[in-house]
Design a protein around this motif. Structure first.
Motif, PDB file in Angstrom:
ATOM      1  N   LEU A1055      15.466  41.960  21.432  1.00  0.00           N
ATOM      2  CA  LEU A1055      14.308  43.001  21.256  1.00  0.00           C
ATOM      3  C   LEU A1055      13.490  43.030  20.132  1.00  0.00           C
ATOM      4  CD1 LEU A1055      17.267  45.902  22.196  1.00  0.00           C
ATOM      5  CD2 LEU A1055      15.467  44.845  23.715  1.00  0.00           C
ATOM      6  N   ASN A1056      13.984  42.234  18.999  1.00  0.00           N
ATOM      7  CA  ASN A1056      13.001  42.245  17.797  1.00  0.00           C
ATOM      8  C   ASN A1056      12.548  40.940  17.683  1.00  0.00           C
ATOM      9  OD1 ASN A1056      14.008  44.642  17.068  1.00  0.00           O
ATOM     10  ND2 ASN A1056      15.862  44.207  16.326  1.00  0.00           N
ATOM     11  N   ALA A1057      12.761  40.011  18.904  1.00  0.00           N
ATOM     12  CA  ALA A1057      12.047  38.671  18.608  1.00  0.00           C
ATOM     13  C   ALA A1057      10.563  38.695  18.590  1.00  0.00           C
ATOM     14  CB  ALA A1057      12.520  37.684  19.726  1.00  0.00           C
ATOM     15  N   ALA A1058       9.938  37.885  18.169  1.00  0.00           N
ATOM     16  CA  ALA A1058       8.425  37.698  18.332  1.00  0.00           C
ATOM     17  C   ALA A1058       8.062  37.213  19.672  1.00  0.00           C
ATOM     18  CB  ALA A1058       7.878  36.809  17.282  1.00  0.00           C
ATOM     19  N   TYR A1059       6.999  37.948  20.112  1.00  0.00           N
ATOM     20  CA  TYR A1059       6.418  37.687  21.430  1.00  0.00           C
ATOM     21  C   TYR A1059       5.913  36.146  21.514  1.00  0.00           C
ATOM     22  CZ  TYR A1059       5.291  38.955  26.215  1.00  0.00           C
ATOM     23  OH  TYR A1059       5.033  38.831  27.599  1.00  0.00           O
ATOM     24  N   PRO A1060       6.141  35.314  22.287  1.00  0.00           N
ATOM     25  CA  PRO A1060       5.529  33.947  22.287  1.00  0.00           C
ATOM     26  C   PRO A1060       3.968  34.067  22.167  1.00  0.00           C
ATOM     27  CG  PRO A1060       7.149  34.285  24.136  1.00  0.00           C
ATOM     28  CD  PRO A1060       6.903  35.616  23.527  1.00  0.00           C
ATOM     29  N   VAL A1061       3.129  33.133  21.596  1.00  0.00           N
ATOM     30  CA  VAL A1061       1.901  33.151  21.492  1.00  0.00           C
ATOM     31  C   VAL A1061       1.381  32.264  22.311  1.00  0.00           C
ATOM     32  CG1 VAL A1061       0.013  32.668  20.142  1.00  0.00           C
ATOM     33  CG2 VAL A1061       1.798  33.795  19.350  1.00  0.00           C
ATOM     34  N   PHE A1062       0.723  32.422  23.327  1.00  0.00           N
ATOM     35  CA  PHE A1062       0.089  31.476  24.131  1.00  0.00           C
ATOM     36  C   PHE A1062      -0.900  30.436  23.666  1.00  0.00           C
ATOM     37  CE2 PHE A1062      -3.891  30.648  26.892  1.00  0.00           C
ATOM     38  CZ  PHE A1062      -3.204  29.711  27.798  1.00  0.00           C
ATOM     39  N   ASP A1063      -0.762  29.266  24.063  1.00  0.00           N
ATOM     40  CA  ASP A1063      -1.712  28.280  23.594  1.00  0.00           C
ATOM     41  C   ASP A1063      -2.256  27.338  24.662  1.00  0.00           C
ATOM     42  OD1 ASP A1063      -2.842  26.107  22.293  1.00  0.00           O
ATOM     43  OD2 ASP A1063      -1.085  25.790  21.014  1.00  0.00           O
ATOM     44  N   GLY A1064      -3.436  27.267  24.705  1.00  0.00           N
ATOM     45  CA  GLY A1064      -4.103  26.911  25.949  1.00  0.00           C
ATOM     46  C   GLY A1064      -4.429  25.351  25.768  1.00  0.00           C
ATOM     47  N   LYS A1065      -3.923  24.850  24.614  1.00  0.00           N
ATOM     48  CA  LYS A1065      -3.967  23.431  24.691  1.00  0.00           C
ATOM     49  C   LYS A1065      -3.057  22.653  25.880  1.00  0.00           C
ATOM     50  CE  LYS A1065      -0.619  22.462  20.953  1.00  0.00           C
ATOM     51  NZ  LYS A1065      -0.572  22.515  19.566  1.00  0.00           N
ATOM     52  N   TYR A1066      -1.803  23.459  26.052  1.00  0.00           N
ATOM     53  CA  TYR A1066      -0.820  22.872  26.923  1.00  0.00           C
ATOM     54  C   TYR A1066      -1.458  22.958  28.474  1.00  0.00           C
ATOM     55  CZ  TYR A1066       2.281  23.301  22.967  1.00  0.00           C
ATOM     56  OH  TYR A1066       2.677  23.268  21.704  1.00  0.00           O
ATOM     57  N   LEU A1067      -2.491  23.334  28.626  1.00  0.00           N
ATOM     58  CA  LEU A1067      -2.888  23.575  29.891  1.00  0.00           C
ATOM     59  C   LEU A1067      -4.097  22.792  30.276  1.00  0.00           C
ATOM     60  CD1 LEU A1067      -2.612  27.651  30.773  1.00  0.00           C
ATOM     61  CD2 LEU A1067      -0.876  25.964  30.701  1.00  0.00           C
ATOM     62  N   VAL A1068      -4.661  22.206  29.255  1.00  0.00           N
ATOM     63  CA  VAL A1068      -5.827  21.386  29.553  1.00  0.00           C
ATOM     64  C   VAL A1068      -5.418  20.221  30.266  1.00  0.00           C
ATOM     65  CG1 VAL A1068      -7.557  19.996  28.052  1.00  0.00           C
ATOM     66  CG2 VAL A1068      -6.737  22.086  27.315  1.00  0.00           C
ATOM     67  N   GLU A1069      -6.326  19.777  31.284  1.00  0.00           N
ATOM     68  CA  GLU A1069      -6.106  18.558  32.205  1.00  0.00           C
ATOM     69  C   GLU A1069      -7.220  17.756  32.120  1.00  0.00           C
ATOM     70  OE1 GLU A1069      -3.643  19.150  35.461  1.00  0.00           O
ATOM     71  OE2 GLU A1069      -3.420  21.227  35.281  1.00  0.00           O
ATOM     72  N   ALA A1070      -6.824  16.448  32.392  1.00  0.00           N
ATOM     73  CA  ALA A1070      -7.757  15.677  32.539  1.00  0.00           C
ATOM     74  C   ALA A1070      -8.541  15.534  33.782  1.00  0.00           C
ATOM     75  CB  ALA A1070      -7.054  14.158  32.099  1.00  0.00           C
ATOM     76  N   GLU A1071      -7.716  15.564  34.838  1.00  0.00           N
ATOM     77  CA  GLU A1071      -8.293  15.742  36.115  1.00  0.00           C
ATOM     78  C   GLU A1071      -7.997  17.053  36.941  1.00  0.00           C
ATOM     79  OE1 GLU A1071      -6.344  12.625  38.459  1.00  0.00           O
ATOM     80  OE2 GLU A1071      -8.254  11.421  38.222  1.00  0.00           O
ATOM     81  N   LYS A1072      -8.951  17.331  37.935  1.00  0.00           N
ATOM     82  CA  LYS A1072      -8.777  18.473  38.672  1.00  0.00           C
ATOM     83  C   LYS A1072      -8.898  18.209  40.130  1.00  0.00           C
ATOM     84  CE  LYS A1072     -10.553  22.810  40.256  1.00  0.00           C
ATOM     85  NZ  LYS A1072      -9.307  23.805  40.262  1.00  0.00           N
ATOM     86  N   GLU A1073      -8.010  18.605  40.965  1.00  0.00           N
ATOM     87  CA  GLU A1073      -8.077  18.595  42.437  1.00  0.00           C
ATOM     88  C   GLU A1073      -9.217  19.661  42.953  1.00  0.00           C
ATOM     89  OE1 GLU A1073      -4.885  19.759  44.722  1.00  0.00           O
ATOM     90  OE2 GLU A1073      -4.693  17.826  45.765  1.00  0.00           O
ATOM     91  N   TYR A1074     -10.417  19.050  43.105  1.00  0.00           N
ATOM     92  CA  TYR A1074     -11.690  19.615  43.579  1.00  0.00           C
ATOM     93  C   TYR A1074     -11.421  19.939  45.021  1.00  0.00           C
ATOM     94  CZ  TYR A1074     -14.571  19.617  39.588  1.00  0.00           C
ATOM     95  OH  TYR A1074     -14.835  19.814  38.028  1.00  0.00           O
ATOM     96  N   PRO A1075     -11.298  21.264  45.566  1.00  0.00           N
ATOM     97  CA  PRO A1075     -11.440  21.533  46.844  1.00  0.00           C
ATOM     98  C   PRO A1075     -12.993  21.195  47.178  1.00  0.00           C
ATOM     99  CG  PRO A1075     -11.639  23.627  45.784  1.00  0.00           C
ATOM    100  CD  PRO A1075     -11.327  22.686  44.833  1.00  0.00           C
ATOM    101  N   ILE A1076     -13.136  20.301  48.429  1.00  0.00           N
ATOM    102  CA  ILE A1076     -14.185  19.812  48.837  1.00  0.00           C
ATOM    103  C   ILE A1076     -14.477  20.583  50.310  1.00  0.00           C
ATOM    104  CG2 ILE A1076     -15.741  17.918  49.604  1.00  0.00           C
ATOM    105  CD1 ILE A1076     -14.502  17.819  46.701  1.00  0.00           C
ATOM    106  N   SER A1077     -15.757  21.439  50.435  1.00  0.00           N
ATOM    107  CA  SER A1077     -15.917  22.441  51.567  1.00  0.00           C
ATOM    108  C   SER A1077     -17.009  21.722  52.275  1.00  0.00           C
ATOM    109  CB  SER A1077     -16.534  23.649  51.104  1.00  0.00           C
ATOM    110  OG  SER A1077     -15.049  24.303  50.541  1.00  0.00           O
ATOM    111  N   ILE A1078     -17.086  21.704  53.431  1.00  0.00           N
ATOM    112  CA  ILE A1078     -18.415  21.373  54.316  1.00  0.00           C
ATOM    113  C   ILE A1078     -18.692  22.730  54.990  1.00  0.00           C
ATOM    114  CG2 ILE A1078     -19.246  19.984  56.251  1.00  0.00           C
ATOM    115  CD1 ILE A1078     -17.892  18.274  53.978  1.00  0.00           C
ATOM    116  N   ASN A1079     -19.999  22.953  54.699  1.00  0.00           N
ATOM    117  CA  ASN A1079     -20.638  24.256  55.149  1.00  0.00           C
ATOM    118  C   ASN A1079     -19.780  25.384  54.835  1.00  0.00           C
ATOM    119  OD1 ASN A1079     -22.932  23.044  56.508  1.00  0.00           O
ATOM    120  ND2 ASN A1079     -21.730  22.863  58.139  1.00  0.00           N
ATOM    121  N   GLY A1080     -19.009  25.285  53.812  1.00  0.00           N
ATOM    122  CA  GLY A1080     -18.570  26.332  53.165  1.00  0.00           C
ATOM    123  C   GLY A1080     -16.859  26.583  53.691  1.00  0.00           C
TER     124      GLY A1080
END
Length: 1131
Positions: A1055-1080
């Motif tokens: 109950l007295n612990a420190a709330y974890p601090v979010f660090d965006g660096k862990y979420l950085v990715e080299a690749e993304k799986e892009y959704p490809i739409s044809i006519n939406g």
RNA sequence: GCGGAUGUGGCGAAAUUGGCAGACGCACCAGACUUAGGAUCUGGCGCCGUGAGGCGUGUAGGUUCGACCCCUAUCAUCCGCACCA
């Protein structure tokens, strides 16, 4: 090692209690945060799963804020005064204090099981004298304050008194109006009673004689918000209008500030809208119309549409309007009287039920249009309310649907002032039309014409701008026992406040809870308490009656004769009329020494309406009962007898009572031996002249339920303070409630009252903020999902032999297929019966399908949801529950008995309540908490369904297995976390933190599940990951989090612990799986480097074979590329 | 009648700025382990279709490369107020 939630939860709840883990200090270097639940009324029924929803939400938020480094105030208490405890007392004889105490204990144990983080050292109970001492004190602050119309705020009444004594109250211009204006000299010459009467018009808490909502069944008056559709909110008893002396809070003075304050608080639109509607502010004008014929005064109407003044085709005034009698012409008098009788005969409920009915009556009088002199007929009609505006309207049928309906019904010609906007079929309330037939307003757009019209009226001195409110002053007294006594003593007809040092004025103990005499509360029965002992006591009834002792046929007669006379007389008592009630109100509070009026008290077999035995004075109010010749003869005989025996009689007509009470009191007073009037205006008395004649008496009504709840959030801050209700430095520290959680049912009651009290306290400098609640979150209602079984009834049951009469229940599916049939023969049901009883089948087979209506019917019977698994009935449990069905047979579908269902309010009587205790016992508090949150958004209403709780419980067990294996024991380790594991953790931190902050607790629970699923897949048992995860989990599942936190060999409490601090660096990715739409339309996905630029991406996409296929060799028309989102190829 | 809210699988629901509709869970189906399972694990699961594919966020339109999301109309459900001039 298994997840043994029972041991764990018990252990930590005890630990937190022993260590006072949730105790909060009033001083801290941390920023403060105040999370408040609407405190419960401790009803006897205990909690069902709907109640804790909001408490869990606020508990999660409070714990979250604590982990984020706030000093969090999160208290709980009980709104323990109120009607149900007293009703229960009347029924069972148990003292409300006893049952309340018991109910609180039940609530507390139920709450404790769920593991809330309340600081119980701050608990408040509104029925505790230590608490209501300050409720009474605050009432006195309201009593001793007035609303200054210049400064628009509350100020001490002493300021006003000083002003009156030094400057008087004179108009800024024009002639002073007697009764309203006075000079300082006049003021100083007034008696206390006269001064009080004037001050009562300004005090924020005041007593007045007015129309109230009287509930006979409950024996009390109710506030407007406690009356729903003409019946009481609690119990649904009929409510009628009655004139009584009551206490009020002048909440109308704060109407504008209550509206304005809504802009500064974070409430839902729905909630703000409800409050705005309740306050009901409208801007318009008051216009005086001259009455044709001259003598009568002008008719003042209120309208929001002065622009339509040339479209006025008639006037409508309320039946109760004071001008009715005056303007009615001779030839219409009879009609009008008939209509008035009709109106009076109708109860509030009838009126409400028949809103659409058009009724009314022409008075014969005409008003004059001030601009064109047109004669406008004046009508009276029920649909115009005496209590709103001026009780009179100008009717514009082409623009107002009600006026239109009225005009049509009574064939009143309609003037069209809006041209083609009016089609002759219905009214059009537009403001956009260009006015026609409107004299000097012709050609103007209506909304512009409003101002022009008012300006002109003001210039002519026959109208002015006026704001009106629908809200009324709040009735503040109840004729009940179980509430705060008023710190008020009545003396010489004047209310005197108790001295602060005499607070609390404790509620005296009673043994019976019946109402006191004539509409007073039970407290009136406790004469020792009511009548102040240091002053001359009232003579006993015996003493008072002594004057009559010698009368023939009275008490000196032989006992049997006396009893028979009394019995006969009592049997002929009638229900008091409205007028008699009013008369009684006027005389009963006058505790005149040696002069007490009794009501319908038998004398020698006669029942006078009122009698003062000491003075041998009878008061008769003409109720119109004596119409037959026989009755009239009786009357004559009675008067003769009374006169012979030294009684005097004074008669008043109903009209006198209702319309000219001061004159009535004057006459009555003269008839008494004092030879003086009883008072000048209404029931205000010439107190000083009467000094010594009146017995000081405590106020016998008590305060309503909302008194204690209007300020409880302040007491939590400083609950033990005996010097003041809440120390200013403390309230300055905690300030507003940052988050207030509760149901919508208090939208117009409690929330408005507490907002008003806060504003008054702010004005008086007692606190430093004028809105109590910064943010309000409304939890949705959890509805019950009722279950039904279907009982088959044969109409020829009596023809069946005993053994064939066994009850048969049919499953829902069979019911659905057969419910519309009339005859068993030939139905599927018929064949099914063969399965359970061949004898019954044979019997039914002999029945013809003619000769009687309906050979069978099916009854729906509620069954306790706790005996139903989803929809499948637990037959054995059901049989045990309803023993009369122990031998019943059941027709199954697919081998199961399926119940019918319906969503409705959760209540014991519907057998659809689910007790949280049962679920906590079975799954544990942590599971229960998370499941309640997982059900859906907190603010949404939804039916309860226990089924899904397994999923949440499985999740917690799965979490446990990340730390301990059932066979292997400890599996957690100190290994270094991988990037993939850190990614899971930080994704979760981000999601949980965001969702918790925005009260999206349901999706937060999902995120925990995903996280645990992912960590299980990754076979991650690493402390580096698990420790922060436990901190995230603490607000939601505090017990398991604390247990595992300790198991990980972490120091201190989670109950007295420190709330974890979010660090965006862990979420950085080299690749993304892009959704490809044809006519939406999404067709495929391609992995592309996140930093790839448009041209590069386009090339990759066009090269893709799926895309190629869709292109069919053509070049794309267009390619949309949104970086890090998607690619859309337009073909 | 007025005001507020909500309409998405069999169910509870998710979709943070207009960008992969149905996350997560229940129920259900198939399988594994098992003496057993109301324990656990694996897989499946919007609808239609064998498939390719088509359809799909109450309904009808519109804006847009693209709409559960924005606009217009409309229907349904829930809540509040209800003769308020």
């Amino acid at each position: 090692m298994e997840y043994n939630f029972r041991t764990i939860e018990q252990k930590w709840q005890q630990h937190w209690k022993d260590n006072e883990t949730y105790k909060v200090s009033n001083s801290s270097s941390k920023p403060k945060y105040y999370v408040l639940d609407m405190f419960p009324y401790p009803s006897g029924a205990g909690l069902h799963v709907g109640h804790p929803l909001g408490y869990i939400a606020s508990d999660i938020y409070a714990r979250f804020k604590r982990l984020k480094g706030f000093n969090v105030l999160h208290p709980m208490g009980y709104d323990s005064f109120g009607l149900p405890a007293e009703q229960y007392a009347i029924e069972t004889g148990q003292h409300p204090a006893t049952t309340t105490e018991k109910n609180i204990a039940t609530f507390r144990s139920q709450l404790d099981k769920i593991g809330f983080c309340y600081d119980w050292s701050r608990e408040v109970r509104t029925s505790d004298p230590k608490y209501y001492k300050w409720t009474q004190w605050l009432f006195l602050q309201l009593y001793n304050s007035y609303f200054c119309n210049t400064q628009k705020k509350a100020r001490p009444i002493a300021d006003l008194i000083h002003k009156y004594a030094t400057k008087g109250a004179m108009p800024k211009s024009g002639a002073p109006i007697p009764g309203t204006h006075f000079t300082a000299d006049e003021w100083n010459g007034y008696s206390t009673a006269q001064q009080e009467e004037i001050l009562a018009k300004r005090r924020l808490a005041f007593s007045a004689y007015g129309e109230v909502n009287w509930c006979e069944a409950l024996g009390t008056v109710l506030a407007n918000d406690e009356v729903v559709n003409g019946v009481s909110e609690r119990g649904g008893h009929p409510v009628e209008k009655k004139k009584m002396r009551q206490w009020y809070l002048r909440i109308t003075a704060y109407a504008d500030r209550l509206l304005e304050g809504l802009d500064r608080v974070d409430f839902s639109d729905a909630m703000k809208e409800m409050q705005k509607n309740w306050i009901g502010r409208s801007e318009g004008a008051e216009i005086d119309f001259a009455i044709d014929g001259g003598e009568a005064p002008t008719l003042k109407v209120y309208t929001t549409r002065p622009d339509t003044i040339f479209g006025v085709d008639f006037m409508v005034i309320a039946p109760e309007h004071e001008l009715v009698a005056q303007i009615t012409t001779a030839e219409q008098k009879e009609e009008i009287e008939k209509y008035l009788t009709y109106v009076k005969s109708r109860s509030e409920r009838e009126r409400m039920a028949e809103v659409k009915q058009i009724t009314g009556c022409f008075t014969g009088a005409y008003a004059l249009n001030p601009f064109d002199g047109r004669k406008i007929p004046v009508w009276i009609a029920e649909y115009v309310l005496a209590g709103y505006g001026t009780g009179a309207i100008m009717a514009v049928p082409c623009g107002d649907q009600r006026d239109f309906g009225f005009a049509q019904h009574f064939h009143i010609p309609i003037t069209n002032i809006i041209g083609e906007h009016y089609n002759g079929q219905e009214a059009n309330p537009t403001k956009e039309a260009i006015l026609e037939n409107s004299g000097f307003l012709n050609g103007m757009v209506m909304k512009d014409a409003m101002g022009v019209a008012i300006d002109k009226l003001e210039e002519m001195g026959i109208g002015k701008r006026k704001v009106n409110y629908r809200m009324r002053d709040a009735g503040f007294s109840r004729q009940r026992y179980w509430g705060e006594p008023f710190p008020i003593v009545w003396k010489d007809g004047v209310a005197y406040p108790l001295d602060e040092k005499d607070l609390p004025l404790e509620l005296p103990h009673v043994d019976t809870y019946g109402p006191g005499p004539e509409g007073e509360g039970p407290l009136a029965n406790i004469t020792d308490w009511v009548n102040l002992s240091d002053l001359t006591p009232n003579p006993s009834p015996k003493e008072r009656g002594a004057a009559a002792q010698t009368l023939p046929g009275y008490m000196n007669s032989n006992t049997d004769e006396w009893r028979a006379t009394i019995a006969n007389a009592k049997a002929h008592r009638h229900k008091p009329t409205k007028e008699e009630d009013a008369m009684w109100q006027a005389v009963r509070n006058r505790q005149i020494k040696n002069c007490k009026f009794r009501r319908q008290h038998p004398i020698a077999g006669f029942i006078p309406d009122f009698v003062c035995l000491e003075q041998k004075l009878i008061v008769e109010v003409d109720g119109g009962y004596h119409t037959t010749e026989e009755q009239q003869q009786f009357d004559e005989a009675r008067e003769k007898w009374l006169a012979e025996n030294g009684f005097r009689m004074i008669r008043f007509t109903n009209d006198e009572i209702l319309g000219q009470m001061p004159i009535v009191l004057q006459k009555l007073g003269e008839a008494l031996s004092f030879g003086e009037g009883l008072g000048e205006v209404n029931e205000t008395l010439k107190g000083e002249e009467r000094q010594g004649e009146w017995v000081p008496r405590r106020e016998t009504s008590t305060m309503p339920g909302y008194a204690g709840s209007s300020w409880y959030f302040l007491r939590y801050m400083d609950p033990q303070n005996e010097q003041t209700f809440c120390d200013r430095t403390v309230s300055d520290y905690w300030s507003q409630v940052d988050l207030y959680v509760g149901g919508t049912e208090h939208a117009v009651g409690h929330l408005l009252y507490s907002r008003m009290w806060t504003k008054v306290l702010y004005d008086l400098g007692l606190i430093g903020f004028d809105e109590p609640f910064k943010k309000l979150m409304n939890q949705g209602m959890i509805q019950g999902s009722s279950r039904y079984v279907y009982l088959l009834n044969f109409n020829k049951n009596e023809d069946l032999s005993k053994e064939l009469q066994t009850p048969i229940f049919i499953s829902e599916g069979i019911y659905e297929k057969n419910k519309n049939h009339k005859y068993v023969k030939g139905t599927e049901l018929h064949d099914l019966i063969k399965e359970i009883s061949i004898e019954l089948y044979d019997e039914i087979s002999t029945w013809g399908d003619y000769g009687f209506e309906n050979s069978f019917t099916i009854n729906r019977i509620r069954v306790d949801v706790n005996f139903v698994d989803g929809f499948e009935l637990d037959i054995e449990a059901f049989k045990k529950w309803r023993v009369e069905y122990a031998d019943a047979k059941f027709l199954f579908e697919d081998g199961k008995y399926i119940c019918g269902s319906e969503v409705e309010k959760m209540s014991k009587s519907k057998y659809n309540t689910v007790n949280p205790d049962v679920l906590v016992d079975k799954y544990g508090a942590d599971t229960f908490r998370m499941y309640e949150m997982f059900l859906g958004p907190v603010e949404m209403s939804k039916p309860w369904d226990t089924k899904g709780i397994e999923g949440v419980h499985r999740f917690l067990r799965k979490l446990w297995r990340l730390f301990f294996d059932d066979i292997k024991g400890k599996v957690w380790n100190d290994e270094k976390a991988t990037d993939a594991e850190l990614k899971v953790l930080h994704r979760t931190i981000k999601k949980i933190e965001g969702d918790t902050e925005s009260f999206a607790f349901n999706t937060a629970v999902s995120a925990f599940m995903m996280c645990v699923n992912d960590l299980t897949d990754l076979k991650c048992n690493k402390k580096e990951i698990l420790s922060p995860l436990l901190v995230l989990l603490t607000p939601y599942a505090p017990h398991i989090a604390e247990e595992l936190w300790n198991a990980l060999e972490n120091s201190g409490s989670v109950l007295n612990a420190a709330y974890p601090v979010f660090d965006g660096k862990y979420l950085v990715e080299a690749e993304k799986e892009y959704p490809i739409s044809i006519n939406g339309k999404m067709r495929t996905t391609i992995n592309i480097a996140t930093d790839a630029e448009e041209t590069e991406v386009k090339e990759i996409v066009l090269a893709n074979e799926v895309v190629q296929k869709w292109l069919e060799g053509n070049a794309p028309k267009k390619i949309i590329f949104v970086k890090n989102k998607m690619v859309n190829v337009v073909v």
